[in-house]
Design a protein around this motif. Structure first.
Motif, PDB file in Angstrom:
ATOM      1  N   ARG A 106      12.924   7.260 -10.198  1.00  0.00           N
ATOM      2  CA  ARG A 106      13.695   6.085 -10.580  1.00  0.00           C
ATOM      3  C   ARG A 106      14.193   6.349 -11.996  1.00  0.00           C
ATOM      4  N   ALA A 141      -0.970   7.501   2.416  1.00  0.00           N
ATOM      5  CA  ALA A 141      -1.337   6.632   1.300  1.00  0.00           C
ATOM      6  C   ALA A 141      -1.796   5.278   1.820  1.00  0.00           C
ATOM      7  N   HIS A 142      -1.050   4.756   2.778  1.00  0.00           N
ATOM      8  CA  HIS A 142      -1.384   3.449   3.324  1.00  0.00           C
ATOM      9  C   HIS A 142      -2.759   3.463   3.991  1.00  0.00           C
ATOM     10  N   ASP A 187       3.552   8.448   2.878  1.00  0.00           N
ATOM     11  CA  ASP A 187       3.414   6.994   2.797  1.00  0.00           C
ATOM     12  C   ASP A 187       2.343   6.485   3.751  1.00  0.00           C
ATOM     13  N   ARG A 191      -5.339   3.676   1.320  1.00  0.00           N
ATOM     14  CA  ARG A 191      -5.378   2.606   0.334  1.00  0.00           C
ATOM     15  C   ARG A 191      -5.941   1.312   0.895  1.00  0.00           C
ATOM     16  N   SER A 192      -5.676   1.058   2.164  1.00  0.00           N
ATOM     17  CA  SER A 192      -6.180  -0.192   2.717  1.00  0.00           C
ATOM     18  C   SER A 192      -7.704  -0.266   2.661  1.00  0.00           C
ATOM     19  N   ARG A 240      17.029   3.106  -1.314  1.00  0.00           N
ATOM     20  CA  ARG A 240      16.309   3.998  -0.430  1.00  0.00           C
ATOM     21  C   ARG A 240      15.814   3.193   0.759  1.00  0.00           C
ATOM     22  N   ALA A 298       0.846  -1.196   0.000  1.00  0.00           N
ATOM     23  CA  ALA A 298       0.000   0.000   0.000  1.00  0.00           C
ATOM     24  C   ALA A 298       0.876   1.238   0.000  1.00  0.00           C
ATOM     25  N   ARG A 299       2.187   1.004  -0.069  1.00  0.00           N
ATOM     26  CA  ARG A 299       3.082   2.159  -0.077  1.00  0.00           C
ATOM     27  C   ARG A 299       3.010   2.852  -1.413  1.00  0.00           C
ATOM     28  N   ARG A 300       3.451   4.104  -1.391  1.00  0.00           N
ATOM     29  CA  ARG A 300       3.355   4.896  -2.612  1.00  0.00           C
ATOM     30  C   ARG A 300       4.351   4.450  -3.654  1.00  0.00           C
ATOM     31  N   SER A 301       5.576   4.309  -3.203  1.00  0.00           N
ATOM     32  CA  SER A 301       6.580   3.940  -4.194  1.00  0.00           C
ATOM     33  C   SER A 301       7.089   2.543  -3.878  1.00  0.00           C
ATOM     34  N   ILE A 302       7.395   1.846  -4.927  1.00  0.00           N
ATOM     35  CA  ILE A 302       7.923   0.501  -4.759  1.00  0.00           C
ATOM     36  C   ILE A 302       9.422   0.653  -4.580  1.00  0.00           C
ATOM     37  N   ASP A 303       9.911   0.277  -3.418  1.00  0.00           N
ATOM     38  CA  ASP A 303      11.332   0.561  -3.215  1.00  0.00           C
ATOM     39  C   ASP A 303      12.213  -0.487  -3.887  1.00  0.00           C
ATOM     40  N   ASP A 304      13.499  -0.166  -3.883  1.00  0.00           N
ATOM     41  CA  ASP A 304      14.450  -0.958  -4.659  1.00  0.00           C
ATOM     42  C   ASP A 304      14.548  -2.405  -4.189  1.00  0.00           C
ATOM     43  N   PHE A 348      10.283  11.096  -5.344  1.00  0.00           N
ATOM     44  CA  PHE A 348      11.307  10.078  -5.541  1.00  0.00           C
ATOM     45  C   PHE A 348      11.319   9.607  -6.987  1.00  0.00           C
TER      46      PHE A 348
END
Lengths: 228, 490
Positions: B327, B266-267, B263, B270-271, B485, A83-89, B325
């Motif tokens: 990528r 969002a969590h 985060d 979103r849940s 990160r 449910a996190r915003r970004s998918i981490d590495d 953030f």
């Protein structure tokens, strides 16, 4: 798919309920673990075909759980829910290791498709088919030609890729975001009907006046190419 | 390439500092050398004058005391010649002393009595007389037939005549010339040495500044883990690096905090969204063809829009705080645009719109492909929603200087003039828009995160035009995507 065993590691009661129901309906034998410790216990005792792990567990990070299980020799493929915003590495790293992830909220059809993919990846592979056949629809993957009832369909290359994707998933629901990701390689959520228009055009060429119509729209869910 | 680095060299601060320092240094050494030269020239002349005065006294003594007989001229002449051998400043190379010294004696009537040495007596005497110099003190006299002046001293004899002794300044000048030549060569090498010393020492110092700058510019929006290099020395540069690093610590801390907040937000949203969507979807299975299904389908679609709205809002909020953030990957914008246009073209033509791409070929940039996809989808969605049938959307991609320009232009009605100045702000939308007013704020956010910018203007001949400027080397180098990160606990 005779009763694949699946371990669902998820702490939210609401999500547990509908996922257990939906997965059972899809033919999985579902075990439920509400936290990391319970999941560890179950995964070590039982042999599962697939794990569905939420990253956000009450007692530990879902990622750590996966790493621990791997260290203990559990090789079962994992579908990560986040449910996190970004998918981490670190999760990306797992993805490269053969696992997959899905961000919440998700469509059930997409969850099922990803589970199928993971299971297929793990299963011994037959030679890659050069022809696909669904009812009277035939795709020649080498010549990039599609025929319906022996009649050649005039498809653009893009339409052929789309039809190929539908054929590979014949009988199963595919969502718009699955189509966008698999056919166009984009994880986007357009707020216009771009995918619908492609499907509409493809349907005009594949179905036309032919019977029975194969490409069906399931509103709010996605599309399905009927295989019976 | 080398001419480019050469140009960069010329523009560098080290180069400028060296030029100015060298200029100051050059002026300083020139002044010092001029003072030295004057001092040496005076000293040489003083010594010549002392010799002249002494010799002329001796010669007048000799002239007075030698019996005025037949041998007189020979005796005096030889004494004068002997004296001329001891001319100061003489070098072996200066050659015949006879052409450098002359001795002249006049009688009490002023007529020439004796002449030994350089030149002919009459011309010498004439030159001396024409100068009407103070004859008690040595002075410069130019004699016809000689390019170099003579230093001439004289003394009156008791008998009424005068004795003149002249010495050519040729040797004196040669000494000075040699001295100046050496000065000049020494000066040249000193200036060069000074320039090189200043240039390399300032370049060494400034290269630390450049390393700090390079490191600081790499620490972009996505890579807050890196720090600028510090040095062992405790000088101003080390202070600068330490201060920058402390500042980066604080920024990283607040960005991390912001990520934690977004985060967890969002969590937390979103849940329940996931649960709702899941329940609706499972209930849809039993209702599939009924009328109630319509309501459930509408609710699911509404939830999906809400999710996308949530994602965009958080992205925009983070980008506004420069904390989005990224990528970063190398991508070909031309290829990306072609595939997106391929995706949107059927919807556009269904609505009677045309879309065309003007691009000269591959344009490689470093960017986050996911965000770029969503950003362009936003722009195309906007066109689809707001443009009436019969219009054309033109997408222009070109490189300009160090930037890539991506222009999305249409020939429609253009922007609402009231809205135009606030177009990229959050929640601003046209009067007839049905969206959340987030689309262009999101576009702006993505551009900001990539170090670029988004501007809106009236297209030529009316219509809306949005120009995206993406710097070609925007978001750091490879270090950004390699930097892992830390997971934020929510």
């Amino acid at each position: 798919m005779s009763s694949m065993r699946l371990l669902l590691v998820e702490d939210e009661r609401d999500i547990q309920t509908f996922l257990t129901q939906a997965l059972a309906e899809a033919g999985y034998a579902v075990d439920l673990a509400p936290d990391g410790a319970a999941a560890e216990g179950l995964a070590l005792v039982n042999s599962y075909d697939i794990l569905v792990v939420d990253l956000n567990l009450p007692d530990q990070d879902g990622f750590n759980l996966i790493v621990r299980l791997r260290q203990m020799g559990v090789r079962t493929p994992v579908l990560i829910l986040s449910a996190r915003r970004s998918i981490d590495d670190r999760v990306r790293g797992l993805e490269q290791g053969g696992d997959d992830y899905l961000t919440k909220p998700f469509a059930l059809a997409e969850l099922l498709a990803r589970l199928r993919n993971l299971l297929r990846r793990n299963a011994p592979q037959g030679g890659e088919a050069t022809r696909l056949r669904v009812l009277d629809l035939e795709l020649d993957l080498l010549r990039r030609e599609a025929k319906r009832g022996g009649e050649l369909l005039q498809l653009t290359p893009q339409e052929f890729v789309l039809l190929e994707y539908l054929c590979r998933n014949a009988g199963r629901v595919v969502t718009r975001s699955m189509i966008l990701e698999q056919v166009w390689g984009m994880r986007i959520q357009p707020d216009t009907n771009v995918v619908d228009v492609h499907i509409y055009r493809l349907r005009g060429k594949v179905d036309g006046n032919r019977q029975p119509p194969m490409i069906r729209t399931l509103r709010g869910v996605g599309y399905v190419l009927k295989d019976r | 390439m080398s001419s480019r680095t050469g140009k960069a060299q010329v523009r560098s601060a080290a180069w400028r500092i060296s030029l100015w320092a060298t200029l100051a240094y050059t002026c300083g050494t020139v002044i010092v050398f001029i003072v030295l030269d004057r001092f040496v020239a005076k000293d040489i002349q003083r010594r010549t004058d002392a010799w002249l005065s002494g010799e002329v006294e001796v010669l007048s003594d000799v002239a007075e005391h030698t019996p005025n007989d037949a041998l007189y001229n020979r005796v005096v002449g030889e004494v004068a010649e002997l004296a001329s051998r001891e001319v100061p400043n003489r070098t072996a190379a200066s050659g015949d002393a006879g052409s450098a010294v002359f001795f002249l004696m006049t009688g009490s009537d002023g007529a020439m009595k004796l002449c030994v040495g350089a030149g002919s007596g009459e011309t010498n005497l004439q030159a001396i007389r024409s100068r009407r110099v103070l004859l008690d003190r040595p002075s410069d006299i130019l004699i016809q037939g000689f390019s170099v002046p003579f230093r001439v001293a004289s003394v009156a004899m008791d008998g009424g005549g005068r004795v003149y002794l002249g010495v050519s300044e040729r040797d004196e000048m040669r000494v000075l010339r040699n001295l100046r030549l050496r000065f000049f060569l020494l000066w040249l090498s000193l200036v060069q040495l000074g320039f090189l010393v200043v240039f390399f020492s300032s370049r060494r110092t400034l290269s630390h500044v450049r390393r700090i700058t390079e490191a600081a510019s790499r620490i972009g929006h996505s890579d807050l883990k890196a720090r600028v290099p510090t040095s062992e020395r405790h000088d101003e540069m080390a202070d600068l690096a330490l201060t920058l690093n402390r500042m980066l610590d604080r920024i990283e801390q607040s960005v991390l905090q912001l990520h934690t907040i977004t985060d967890s937000l969002a969590h937390d949203l979103r849940s329940p969204l996931t649960a709702m969507r899941g329940k609706l979807e499972t209930s849809l299975g039993s209702l599939r063809d009924g009328e109630q299904a319509e309501a459930v389908v509408a609710a699911i679609e509404e939830l999906d829009r809400l999710t996308e709205f949530l994602n965009k809002s958080l992205d925009v909020a983070e980008a506004k705080a420069d904390a989005l953030f990224l990528r970063v990957e190398p991508i070909d914008l031309d290829e990306l645009l072609r595939s997106m246009i391929g995706l949107y073209e059927p919807s556009m033509s269904e609505k009677g719109l045309k879309i065309e791409l003007q691009s000269t070929g591959p344009v490689r940039i470093e960017a986050d492909p996911g965000l770029i996809h969503r950003m362009i989808a936003n722009l195309f969605d906007n066109e689809l929603k707001h443009l009436g049938p019969g219009y054309t959307v033109t997408v222009v991609l070109r490189e300009q200087d160090d930037c890539t320009l991506l222009i999305v232009r249409d020939n429609g009605a253009g922007f609402d003039p009231d809205v135009l100045p606030h177009l990229f702000s959050m929640r601003v939308k046209g009067r007839h828009s049905s969206g959340h007013g987030l689309g262009l704020a999101f576009v702006d956010a993505v551009m900001r995160a990539h170090g670029g910018s988004a501007t809106a203007s009236e297209a030529e001949g009316g219509g809306a035009e949005i120009t995206l400027t993406i710097p070609n080397h925007s978001v750091g180098s490879g270090s950004a995507d390699k930097a892992a990160r830390g997971i934020v606990q929510v």
